[in-house]
Scaffold this active site. Sequence first.
Site, PDB file in Angstrom:
ATOM      1  N   LYS A   1     -40.742 -87.012 -34.849  1.00  0.00           N
ATOM      2  CA  LYS A   1     -41.272 -88.249 -34.262  1.00  0.00           C
ATOM      3  C   LYS A   1     -41.421 -89.275 -35.370  1.00  0.00           C
ATOM      4  CE  LYS A   1     -42.677 -89.718 -30.209  1.00  0.00           C
ATOM      5  NZ  LYS A   1     -42.122 -89.287 -28.914  1.00  0.00           N
TER       6      LYS A   1
HETATM    7  P1  NAD Z   1     -42.687 -98.122 -22.643  1.00  0.00           P
HETATM    8  O1  NAD Z   1     -43.087 -98.853 -23.867  1.00  0.00           O
HETATM    9  O2  NAD Z   1     -41.364 -98.403 -22.041  1.00  0.00           O
HETATM   10  O3  NAD Z   1     -43.798 -98.350 -21.496  1.00  0.00           O
HETATM   11  C1  NAD Z   1     -45.140 -98.086 -21.704  1.00  0.00           C
HETATM   12  C2  NAD Z   1     -45.929 -98.494 -20.464  1.00  0.00           C
HETATM   13  O4  NAD Z   1     -47.291 -98.099 -20.661  1.00  0.00           O
HETATM   14  C3  NAD Z   1     -45.942 -99.996 -20.222  1.00  0.00           C
HETATM   15  O5  NAD Z   1     -45.924-100.247 -18.839  1.00  0.00           O
HETATM   16  C4  NAD Z   1     -47.296-100.433 -20.808  1.00  0.00           C
HETATM   17  O6  NAD Z   1     -47.814-101.611 -20.218  1.00  0.00           O
HETATM   18  C5  NAD Z   1     -48.145 -99.225 -20.433  1.00  0.00           C
HETATM   19  N1  NAD Z   1     -49.345 -99.108 -21.263  1.00  0.00           N
HETATM   20  C6  NAD Z   1     -49.435 -99.280 -22.609  1.00  0.00           C
HETATM   21  N2  NAD Z   1     -50.727 -99.129 -22.996  1.00  0.00           N
HETATM   22  C7  NAD Z   1     -51.432 -98.848 -21.863  1.00  0.00           C
HETATM   23  C8  NAD Z   1     -52.804 -98.604 -21.606  1.00  0.00           C
HETATM   24  N3  NAD Z   1     -53.693 -98.631 -22.592  1.00  0.00           N
HETATM   25  N4  NAD Z   1     -53.199 -98.346 -20.328  1.00  0.00           N
HETATM   26  C9  NAD Z   1     -52.287 -98.341 -19.327  1.00  0.00           C
HETATM   27  N5  NAD Z   1     -50.968 -98.571 -19.514  1.00  0.00           N
HETATM   28  C10 NAD Z   1     -50.554 -98.822 -20.767  1.00  0.00           C
HETATM   29  O7  NAD Z   1     -42.851 -96.573 -23.011  1.00  0.00           O
HETATM   30  P2  NAD Z   1     -42.128 -95.336 -22.321  1.00  0.00           P
HETATM   31  O8  NAD Z   1     -40.874 -95.059 -23.066  1.00  0.00           O
HETATM   32  O9  NAD Z   1     -42.110 -95.532 -20.846  1.00  0.00           O
HETATM   33  O10 NAD Z   1     -43.137 -94.147 -22.703  1.00  0.00           O
HETATM   34  C11 NAD Z   1     -44.288 -93.876 -21.928  1.00  0.00           C
HETATM   35  C12 NAD Z   1     -44.781 -92.483 -22.250  1.00  0.00           C
HETATM   36  O11 NAD Z   1     -43.767 -91.525 -21.940  1.00  0.00           O
HETATM   37  C13 NAD Z   1     -45.145 -92.229 -23.713  1.00  0.00           C
HETATM   38  O12 NAD Z   1     -46.208 -91.314 -23.753  1.00  0.00           O
HETATM   39  C14 NAD Z   1     -43.898 -91.583 -24.265  1.00  0.00           C
HETATM   40  O13 NAD Z   1     -44.162 -90.788 -25.408  1.00  0.00           O
HETATM   41  C15 NAD Z   1     -43.485 -90.733 -23.081  1.00  0.00           C
HETATM   42  N6  NAD Z   1     -42.075 -90.337 -23.069  1.00  0.00           N
HETATM   43  C16 NAD Z   1     -41.081 -91.270 -23.115  1.00  0.00           C
HETATM   44  C17 NAD Z   1     -39.754 -90.860 -23.076  1.00  0.00           C
HETATM   45  C18 NAD Z   1     -38.604 -91.850 -23.047  1.00  0.00           C
HETATM   46  O14 NAD Z   1     -37.452 -91.403 -22.876  1.00  0.00           O
HETATM   47  N7  NAD Z   1     -38.831 -93.142 -23.165  1.00  0.00           N
HETATM   48  C19 NAD Z   1     -39.449 -89.499 -23.012  1.00  0.00           C
HETATM   49  C20 NAD Z   1     -40.486 -88.569 -22.943  1.00  0.00           C
HETATM   50  C21 NAD Z   1     -41.796 -89.011 -22.971  1.00  0.00           C
END
Ligand code: NAD
Length: 400
Positions: A98
Amino acid sequence: MLLDKEIVRLVGMNEKALMLLSEPDRVIHFRLRRHLPAEYGVGFPVQVYVVYHSAAKGPPCKGGIRMASDVTLEETIQLAETMTYKSALMNLPFGGGKAAIVADSQLPPEAKEVLVRGFAHEIRYELVSGNYVPAPDLGTSPREMAVIFGETHIRESVTGKPVGIGGLPGREEATGYGVAVVAERAARKFLGREISDVSVGVQGFGNVGSWACTFLAERGAKILAVTDRGGGTMRREGIDMEELKKYEKEHGSVDGYSGKHLSNQELLGLDVDLLIPAAIGGVITKENAGNIKAKLIIEGANAPVTREADEILAQKGVTLVPDILANAGGVVASYDEWRKGKSGTRTKREETYATIKETLLDVFEEVLKYSSKEKISLRKASLALAATRLLDTMEGRGWV
Ligand code: NAD
């Protein structure tokens, strides 16, 4: 450490293996000396962490780049550890890694580009040697992955790239697609209902949340409420996803879409069948777990539910499908992108979907069997299976 005593006993994990998994293999910390115009509000210098938790199944160590102003080294280590078990559970030949860039996730793309270019420059050797293969995570997107490819000129050095430069069709929506596929299966198993008969609340409307909503709505699920960092919205008769996406683009948040505001805490306690935390970690804790009304939780985000909350939820009869199973669609697709970056072969979007579905549902069945055989939660069963695969690999390499 994700493994507890019960899992260690079940797996028969020996002391050396446990020692290797209890600390990260490698932690790289550096500072970016990039001056950005003051209006971006980026502090100087910008802290960066790159963590390889375990290269037992690598290299490469695989895991996304998080850009957030509150991300810490400790959290980066935990996220890398999660990737070790996720990749192992999915039978992928990847270690767990990471990276974190400590800067606002909401920075405009041109500011992110400066930081990510600096990041790629500083860890160039790690990227070109294939030690670390990044992907998007919170605060980063295909555009930032394109910047990395622009620096390395090696297609397999980064996944989650735009399709035009060797990205995999379907990778962008892969995690959300996987979440929806798992939700459909879990609803049938644990709620005894088809997904078209299930009401859903989703926290996060970024990559994972918005795509999970899209694929769930396509399957007829009723998305009742959605929140993001700005707050949220709720509509009893269900939210139209295309409309919500348009609204979010225009307003920068889903907050107030239906004319009403919904806080993130209200969303978590909503009377829905299925709750999908798909934003940040640590949102369901011992303080609010007692308020959860949903009977099923699918972890779209990494580590959204704390261990103390896990126990409270289990006592309340809530079933939880853990992150390393539920949100693994992204890394499964990344494996395909990485492989095809090397061979130059191409894939159709439908093939990506089929691979994710088959992989996730096969592992889901394996986890179900293990959890009912050992009478343990789905989280413990997933971790135990992953740990078994890691132990086998480490033994095979003569490490332990
Ligand atoms: P992203 O940046 O595209 O979206 C994040 C979302 O979370 C946004 O809508 C933002 O407004 C919201 N957010 C941020 N802070 C917040 C808060 N304090 N309260 C409520 N909402 C909040 O990120 P993503 O890629 O969608 O990742 C989201 C989660 O999924 C993370 O935990 C990430 O580690 C996990 N994840 C992502 C992937 C991927 O392929 N992108 C894969 C596995 C896991």
